[in-house]
Design an enzyme around this catalytic site. Structure first.
Site, PDB file in Angstrom:
ATOM      1  N   TYR A 291       0.844  -1.193   0.000  1.00  0.00           N
ATOM      2  CA  TYR A 291       0.000   0.000   0.000  1.00  0.00           C
ATOM      3  C   TYR A 291       0.882   1.245   0.000  1.00  0.00           C
ATOM      4  CZ  TYR A 291      -3.797   3.147   1.229  1.00  0.00           C
ATOM      5  OH  TYR A 291      -4.702   4.163   1.232  1.00  0.00           O
TER       6      TYR A 291
ATOM      7  N   TYR B 204      -3.397   5.257   8.638  1.00  0.00           N
ATOM      8  CA  TYR B 204      -2.770   3.955   8.379  1.00  0.00           C
ATOM      9  C   TYR B 204      -1.652   3.790   9.400  1.00  0.00           C
ATOM     10  CZ  TYR B 204      -1.576   0.000   5.318  1.00  0.00           C
ATOM     11  OH  TYR B 204      -1.362  -1.251   4.790  1.00  0.00           O
TER      12      TYR B 204
END
Ligand code: NAD
Length: 212
Positions: free
Chosen positions: A154, A164
């Site tokens: 990612y 995140y």
């Protein structure tokens, strides 16, 4: 046809399921590795036809999963498993779910595989910023989330993506670095290709904790 093992399929919402379908549509035989605590519900749902709609392939047939293997990717071998996990009800019902045992089972059942997909991640503290992430949470994220062959990474590894957290950005940076090094090493030694796809945000089960 090719035989593929996809690690990290426990429902029909994530990348693992979608990749399995694409590979099945291309004629591959599908084996999956399912996280031990999620195994029961996945097998039951599959058996009861809960995923039948999402099993439909472009030619109208249903994706067949030849075999589902229990897997917990944070343990390499049985000796690595702590007692409390071994005796945990969700784990004691299955066996041979460490990485090494799972690989041996696949080898025993099928001899070899052509494609390995790593589509799993677990960041217990993903909803905490890195600044507030505990050492345990950080190490857990790295342990479960950086494996290889074809893996899913990612963009948070290279750019700041607020939300995140929990060391998941670090886990993805490690994963991308490992992908480069393993591509070099396994490429030379075994002629095995090692790649990572940096996927866009998808509202999978894993991503719900991030708030995508
Ligand atoms: P998902 O919830 O469908 O897949 C994650 C799977 O990992 C689950 O099936 C879970 O049971 C399994 N898992 C967790 N810990 C495990 C362990 N110790 N051993 C074995 N299995 C374990 O979610 P997803 O978003 O499709 O995730 C697949 C991959 O895609 C992950 O590597 C994720 O980081 C990556 N990815 C996701 C997104 C996104 O937005 N969803 C974006 C880029 C990359």
């Amino acid at each position: 046809g090719k035989r593929a093992f996809i690690a990290g399929v426990a429902d029909d919402n994530g990348y693992g399921w979608a990749i399995a379908k694409s590979l099945a549509a291309a004629g591959a035989e599908i084996l999956v590795g399912t996280w031990v605590p999620a195994l029961n519900i996945f097998e039951t749902s599959l058996r009861r036809g809960k995923f039948d709609e999402s099993r439909v392939l472009p030619d109208g047939s249903l994706m067949e999963i030849t075999k589902i293997y229990p897997l917990d990717a944070i343990y390499d071998k049985l000796e690595d498993v702590p007692e409390d996990v071994k005796s945990n009800k969700r784990y004691s019902g299955s066996s041979k779910w460490t990485v090494q045992e799972c690989a041996e089972s696949v080898k025993q059942d099928f001899g070899s595989i052509d494609i390995l997909v790593h589509s799993l991640a677990n960041g217990p503290e993903v909803s905490k910023p890195l600044l507030e992430t505990s050492r345990n949470g950080y190490l857990a994220a790295l342990s479960a989330s950086s494996g290889s062959s074809l893996s899913l990474t990612y963009i948070a590894s290279e750019r700041i993506i607020p939300g995140y957290g929990g060391g998941m950005s670090s886990a993805k940076a490690a994963l991308e670095s490992d992908t480069r090094v393993l591509a070099f090493e396994a490429g030379r030694k075994h002629r095995i290709r090692v790649n990572a796809i940096s996927a866009g945000p998808l509202r999978s089960r894993a991503a719900k904790a991030i708030g995508f």
